[in-house]
Design an enzyme around this catalytic site. Structure first.
Site, short mmCIF file in Angstrom:
data_model
loop_
_atom_site.label_atom_id
_atom_site.label_comp_id
_atom_site.label_asym_id
_atom_site.label_seq_id
_atom_site.Cartn_x
_atom_site.Cartn_y
_atom_site.Cartn_z
N HIS A 349 37.51 8.51 15.11
CA HIS A 349 37.81 9.80 15.73
C HIS A 349 39.03 9.80 16.62
CE1 HIS A 349 34.54 12.57 14.67
NE2 HIS A 349 33.84 11.47 14.48
N LYS A 541 39.24 23.46 25.67
CA LYS A 541 38.95 22.13 25.13
C LYS A 541 38.80 21.20 26.32
CE LYS A 541 42.89 22.56 22.98
NZ LYS A 541 42.44 22.20 21.65
N ARG A 542 38.36 19.96 26.11
CA ARG A 542 38.32 19.01 27.22
C ARG A 542 39.71 18.90 27.87
NH1 ARG A 542 33.40 16.18 28.26
NH2 ARG A 542 34.69 14.98 29.68
N LYS A 547 46.23 16.46 25.57
CA LYS A 547 46.07 17.83 25.08
C LYS A 547 47.04 18.80 25.77
CE LYS A 547 41.15 17.30 23.77
NZ LYS A 547 41.00 17.90 22.42
N THR A 647 39.12 20.79 16.36
CA THR A 647 38.29 21.71 15.58
C THR A 647 38.30 23.10 16.19
OG1 THR A 647 36.37 20.86 16.78
CG2 THR A 647 36.73 20.03 14.55
N LYS A 651 38.12 27.11 14.52
CA LYS A 651 37.27 28.24 14.94
C LYS A 651 38.13 29.47 15.18
CE LYS A 651 34.59 24.83 17.48
NZ LYS A 651 34.50 24.22 18.82
#
Ligand SMILES: *Cc1c(COP(=O)(O)O)cnc(C)c1O
Length: 817
Positions: A349, A541-542, A547, A647, A651
């Site tokens: 992952h 998101k986290r 990110k 992901t 969505k």
């Protein structure tokens, strides 16, 4: 049924029943409706005895169950009407349910989506996990704008969905040492815990299949404490039980970060050991197996069982399966190894080195001495066998490929163990799988290249579109029929309507209504006034440096400065939501900075009718479901090469929300499908960054970009410092300094391109609504590929080879349903 539960289960009469009573009674009513199919599914699997899949995951980020179960059963209308007659609203009761937050982020949510797809495609797959009493922490924001973590006691009011099965408990051992008895190695003087399963139903969509996620809880083992009770230490012995039972108390709240804690190792082992013991038991007592001889039982396992490891967290499955076959089934090494290799498959992952699990040899020796021996032997045989054969006595190669690494301390690299032991290794998006081969596991390619495949992630269209966005779903069904929730490729038919102005206007109207209602929700919850006419821009998101929530924030500050200067900025509300790992100081500073920038901007009368910044507190699955219909724009802006897949991008896309994003993770495949017009790409590619890395000088780049320089200066000026929190302010300045000095994630390099792209987005969104609606439609139409049904089909075709459409067909005796 509902009234019966109010009376008989809740012990109340209607006039004094609380909202929670109503919710629990409704949940139990729905559970009753699932039960017959659930039993039939289990009995069918036992009787048909197909090859079966077991998904091992330390995380399942399930969210709420009620609405999804009702939707999948097709009982929406009936239940709504029945409740209406009692003067109740289903929407209100839904809000009583707590999220099952047994995961951190994408990895845990993927497990939940894949389970949903297995049930919908009627595949015999069982999920195994842990029943944490405390899921991912509840996030609050204090008066300085900083994250505060509170315990998530999600079980406090009971969990109507689980079935406690103490009769299926498994014993799990820890500690002790290995002795040689008559030439056999025996693990002795161990401490024993009981793993007790709780079964949770996973209903397929509009079919009669209900699969199971089985979650283990730790329970103290009576026999083990016999001595202490005998010695008369009654009270102390009882208290000690408590300690044993803390093992599964809490989910570790780290996303993409490894911490070598003993308790975590024990959690991972409990999951693996309990799950494999049941799996072996089921396989050896299956109808076809019992016909063959006892060693035949275990061979049968190899043909009938596939175990998918969700990252390396359950990688101890490899030495545990070996141990069970060697020590309890008395099997020779080669045979045990052949079976283990045939059963286990591994999903990677992440490429981030800090996330790869490495357990110290010392700790393994202490907690799982027999497993350490087995790992050593796997490694020795690997180095003396395939490695020597391929590379000769090349010491460098041996060191490079060894599962055991000699760093400052000696550690076992669990990813390497998986690559050596598993028959399949997959990444979770095309670019990620490519980088696994060219980078992370490059050294193994001469030996194992054929094991490596890609399985691009997906999300379940039932939860994330059909149930989360009913108005959009109705519009889709009106135009292309109602089969798309299980045949998502059919969304392509929407391409025929790109010039259908009525449809496009309806899309816009649905969006407007959703934004209005989301604005009301935000106002009600946090008292923040936002205008539904503005562009709603989301990054949820986290919180992680890679990110790049900070890049988003730098842009917001840039917009703020532009408005202050009298420049034009299109009206926008930027929403950022996410939790930071409690020990991840830099991520927590980013949250605090977001909140303090929001404090300043939202209170500035010069800017606040043009620009708003909202930090969404306690971001979770349920909040995602609420915000998707209201989003205009989705940010997926990770440093290229760092995000395995993502992901949330899927969505949003599925809900018709265009993405502003980098060439990273699944963005690559989304862009491929929707095209450059409907995906706002920016930033350096992986290859460009590899090139740039050698000569990267962010300080100089900042000097060359006046806009960025001003943004950093504003942060350094103290404008956003939290009043009364000097340390917080200092951390902000450190953040800005780090961008000039190091900038590991290339924010400075991508800033200009990001701002230009965001300006283009705003221009397009404001100028021509119909054109924007076409972008929305194009995103939906191209979403088919990102259904987790497709992901599961891919796993099954290349790795699992399980039968599909195993329809529950058993007649239950004395059926009283
Ligand atoms: C989908 C989802 C994620 C994953 O988001 P990414 O942007 O892919 O990291 C994380 N948390 C929740 C609650 C989700 O629903």
């Amino acid at each position: 049924m509902f009234n019966r539960h109010i009376h008989l289960s809740m012990g109340k009469v209607l006039p004094i029943a609380s909202k929670t009573d109503f919710f629990l009674a409704l949940a139990m009513t729905v559970r009753d409706s699932l039960m017959e199919s659930w039993l039939k599914t289990s009995v069918t699997y036992a009787e048909v005895d197909p090859r079966r899949g077991y998904y091992l995951s330390m995380e399942y980020l399930m969210g709420r169950t009620l609405h999804n179960a009702i939707g999948n059963l097709g009982l929406n209308k009936e239940i709504q009407e029945a409740l209406h007659q009692l003067g109740l609203r289903m929407e209100a009761l839904r809000e009583c349910e707590r999220d099952a937050g047994l995961g951190n982020g994408g990895l845990g949510r993927l497990a939940a989506c894949l389970m949903d797809s297995c049930a919908t495609m009627q595949m015999p797959v069982t999920g195994y996990g842990l029943r944490y009493e405390y899921g991912i922490f509840q996030q609050e924001i204090n008066e300085h704008g900083a994250q505060v973590e509170l315990p998530d006691d999600w079980l406090a009011k009971g969990n109507p969905w689980e079935i406690h099965r103490p009769d299926f408990l498994q014993q799990v051992q820890f500690y002790g040492r290995v002795e040689v008895h008559g030439g056999r190695r025996v693990w002795v003087d161990t401490q024993t815990l009981d793993a007790v399963p709780y079964d949770v139903p996973v209903p397929g969509y509009h079919n009669a299949t209900i699969n199971t996620v089985r979650l283990w809880a730790a329970q103290s083992n009576c026999k083990f404490q016999f001595d202490q009770f005998q010695a008369g230490n009654y009270i102390e012995a009882v208290l000690k039980r408590n300690q044993a039972e803390s093992l599964c108390r809490c989910l570790y709240p780290n996303d993409a970060l490894m911490r070598g804690k003993e308790l975590r190792l024990k959690q991972e082992y409990l999951l693996v050991s309990a799950s494999l013991q049941v799996t072996l038991f089921l396989a050896t007592k299956a109808p076809h197996a019992s016909a063959s001889a006892s060693s035949g039982h275990s061979l049968y396992v190899a043909s009938q069982v596939v175990i998918q490891l969700n990252d390396t967290h359950p990688a101890l499955a490899v030495p545990e399966l070996m141990r069970l076959l060697l020590d309890t089934e008395d099997m020779p090494w080669d045979q045990a190894w052949a079976i283990t290799q045939k059963c286990c498959a591994y999903t990677n992952h992440t490429l981030l080195p800090e996330a790869l699990e490495r357990w110290s040899v010392e700790l393994l020796h202490h907690v799982l001495p027999r497993h350490l021996e087995i790992i050593y032997e796997i490694n020795q045989r690997f180095l003396d066998g395939p490695v020597r054969k391929k590379f000769g006595a090349d010491d460098h190669k041996r060191r490079e490929l060894s599962i055991v690494e000699e760093q400052p301390e000696r550690v076992v690299n669990m990813a390497k163990l998986c690559v050596v032991a598993c028959f399949a290794v997959n990444g979770v998006a095309a670019i990620h799988s490519r980088l696994l081969k060219s980078d992370t596991f490059a050294a193994y390619m001469p030996l194992f290249e054929s094991k490596f495949t890609n399985k691009t992630n997906g999300v379940t269209p039932r939860r994330w579109l059909l149930h989360a966005n009913p108005d959009l779903s109705d519009l889709i069904s009106k135009h292309i029929g109602t089969e798309w929730p299980t045949h998502l490729d059919q969304l392509e038919k929407l391409n025929e309507f790109v010039e259908d102005e009525a449809l496009l206007r309806e899309l816009l109207a649905i969006k407007r209504r959703a934004k209005k209602s989301f604005a009301a929700f935000i106002r009600g919850k946090w008292g923040i006034d936002i205008h539904h006419g503005h562009l709603f821009d989301f990054q949820v998101k986290r919180i992680h440096e890679y990110k790049r929530q900070l890049l988003n924030l730098l842009h917001v500050i840039h917009l703020y400065l532009t408005i202050k200067d009298g420049g034009f900025v299109a009206k926008r509300v930027v929403f950022i939501g996410g939790k930071a790992a409690p020990g991840y100081a830099r991520a927590k500073t980013i949250i605090q900075l977001i909140n303090n920038v929001a404090r300043v901007i939202n209170a500035d009368p010069d800017t606040n009718d043009v620009l708003k910044l909202v930090f969404l507190r306690n971001y979770d699955v349920t909040l995602t479901e609420k915000l998707l219909p209201a989003a205009d724009l989705c940010q997926q802006i990770s440093t290229a090469g760092k995000e395995a897949s993502g992901t949330s991008n899927m969505k949003f896309q599925l809900n018709g929300v265009p993405i502003v994003g980098t060439i990273d993770g699944a963005n690559v495949e989304i862009l491929d499908r929707v095209g450059e017009d409907a995906f706002f790409r920016f930033g350096h590619t992986v290859e460009e960054l590899q090139e740039l890395r050698h000569s990267y000088n962010p300080a100089q780049l900042v000097e060359e970009q006046p806009t960025l320089r001003r943004v950093l200066r504003l942060i350094e000026s103290g404008t956003f410092h939290p009043p009364g929190d000097e340390a917080g302010g200092q951390a902000f300045e450190d953040l800005a300094r780090d961008l000039r000095e190091r900038d590991e994630y290339f924010l400075v390099a991508d800033f200009e391109s990001y701002c230009a792209t965001q300006a283009r987005v705003a221009q397009l969104h404001g100028a021509d609504p119909l054109k924007w609606a076409r972008l929305m439609l194009r995103n939906i139409a191209c979403g088919g590929f990102f259904s987790s049904d497709r992901t599961i089909r891919d796993y099954n075709k290349d790795i699992w080879h399980l039968p599909t459409n195993i329809v529950p067909r058993v007649r239950l005796e004395q059926a009283t349903f």
